[in-house]
Design an enzyme around this catalytic site. Structure first.
Site, PDB file in Angstrom:
ATOM      1  N   HIS A 210       0.817  -1.217   0.000  1.00  0.00           N
ATOM      2  CA  HIS A 210       0.000   0.000   0.000  1.00  0.00           C
ATOM      3  C   HIS A 210       0.855   1.273   0.000  1.00  0.00           C
ATOM      4  O   HIS A 210       0.350   2.350  -0.301  1.00  0.00           O
ATOM      5  CB  HIS A 210      -0.903  -0.012   1.239  1.00  0.00           C
TER       6      HIS A 210
ATOM      7  N   ASN B 295      -9.448   3.754  -1.544  1.00  0.00           N
ATOM      8  CA  ASN B 295      -9.931   4.697  -0.536  1.00  0.00           C
ATOM      9  C   ASN B 295      -9.119   5.987  -0.479  1.00  0.00           C
ATOM     10  O   ASN B 295      -9.664   7.054  -0.178  1.00  0.00           O
ATOM     11  CB  ASN B 295      -9.974   4.032   0.838  1.00  0.00           C
TER      12      ASN B 295
ATOM     13  N   ASN C 116      -7.036   6.302   4.172  1.00  0.00           N
ATOM     14  CA  ASN C 116      -8.450   6.635   3.988  1.00  0.00           C
ATOM     15  C   ASN C 116      -8.763   8.115   4.183  1.00  0.00           C
ATOM     16  O   ASN C 116      -9.872   8.547   3.879  1.00  0.00           O
ATOM     17  CB  ASN C 116      -9.321   5.804   4.936  1.00  0.00           C
TER      18      ASN C 116
ATOM     19  N   ASP D 130      -0.680   2.734  -5.200  1.00  0.00           N
ATOM     20  CA  ASP D 130      -0.681   1.312  -5.523  1.00  0.00           C
ATOM     21  C   ASP D 130      -1.966   0.962  -6.260  1.00  0.00           C
ATOM     22  O   ASP D 130      -2.992   1.601  -6.059  1.00  0.00           O
ATOM     23  CB  ASP D 130      -0.562   0.481  -4.242  1.00  0.00           C
TER      24      ASP D 130
END
Length: 196
Positions: A24, A116, A70, A95
């Site tokens: 991530h 997100n 997020n 990513d």
């Protein structure tokens, strides 16, 4: 499609040592490498909720939000508003599950693909019309495994492919910095020979 050169490059990721090597955090890794290439250092800027570097000679800001993925848009929106940077002058590097490791996709606008970090960025910018550099990390094959997958380090072979993709992205930076988006898109979106 905008032809403006980027004034802000955002690498998406999660803060904290436990996330440093995760899939991530590919966006953070790109920003760190770009900062090295441009000879600038990051410093924490609380008003922008992240680590910021100003590459004055290149006319670009670099940002790594420290809000967790997020809530990335909080940082992006704060810096963009403060410096009056239009969404079309922003490149968000992140990513991408739907692209195999080692491949890249540069694109302007479009859907958010369930990411997100992009969702929050779009919410804070009030548009999807900004540039994205998608770094392929591959998909675990089961959508129920996605969260665990992105929050773990890539396997050695995959990480090597991701690192090579980051190198290719950095090699294309001069084109991006000049606003030569079509040329950069053609170069970056081509499948590398090693993966054919």
């Amino acid at each position: 499609m905008s032809a403006a050169a980027p004034r802000l490059v955002v690498g998406l990721g999660n803060p904290g040592a436990e996330y440093t090597e995760t899939r991530h955090n590919a966006g953070f890794r790109f920003c760190e490498r770009l900062a090295d290439k441009l000879g600038v250092r990051f410093s924490h800027e609380s008003r922008f909720h992240g680590f910021v570097a100003n590459a004055r000679d290149a006319g670009v800001w670099l940002l790594m939000p420290q809000t967790y993925m997020n809530r990335s848009g909080q940082a992006v929106g704060a810096l963009a508003r403060f410096y009056r940077i239009a969404p079309a002058e922003i490149l968000v590097v992140h990513d991408e599950l739907d692209i195999p490791p080692g491949q890249l996709r540069l694109k302007f606008g479009g859907g958010l693909g369930g990411h997100n970090g992009l969702k929050d960025t779009s919410a804070h910018l009030a548009t999807n019309d900004y540039w994205r550099l998608r770094i392929g990390i591959g998909h675990p094959g089961d959508r129920n495994e996605v969260v665990n997958y992105v929050l773990k380090p890539a396997r050695r072979e995959e990480q090597g492919q991701i690192d090579e993709a980051l190198d290719r992205a950095l090699a294309a930076w001069p084109m991006i910095a000049r606003g030569e988006w079509n040329a950069a898109t053609t170069r970056l979106n081509a499948r590398p020979a090693a993966l054919k």
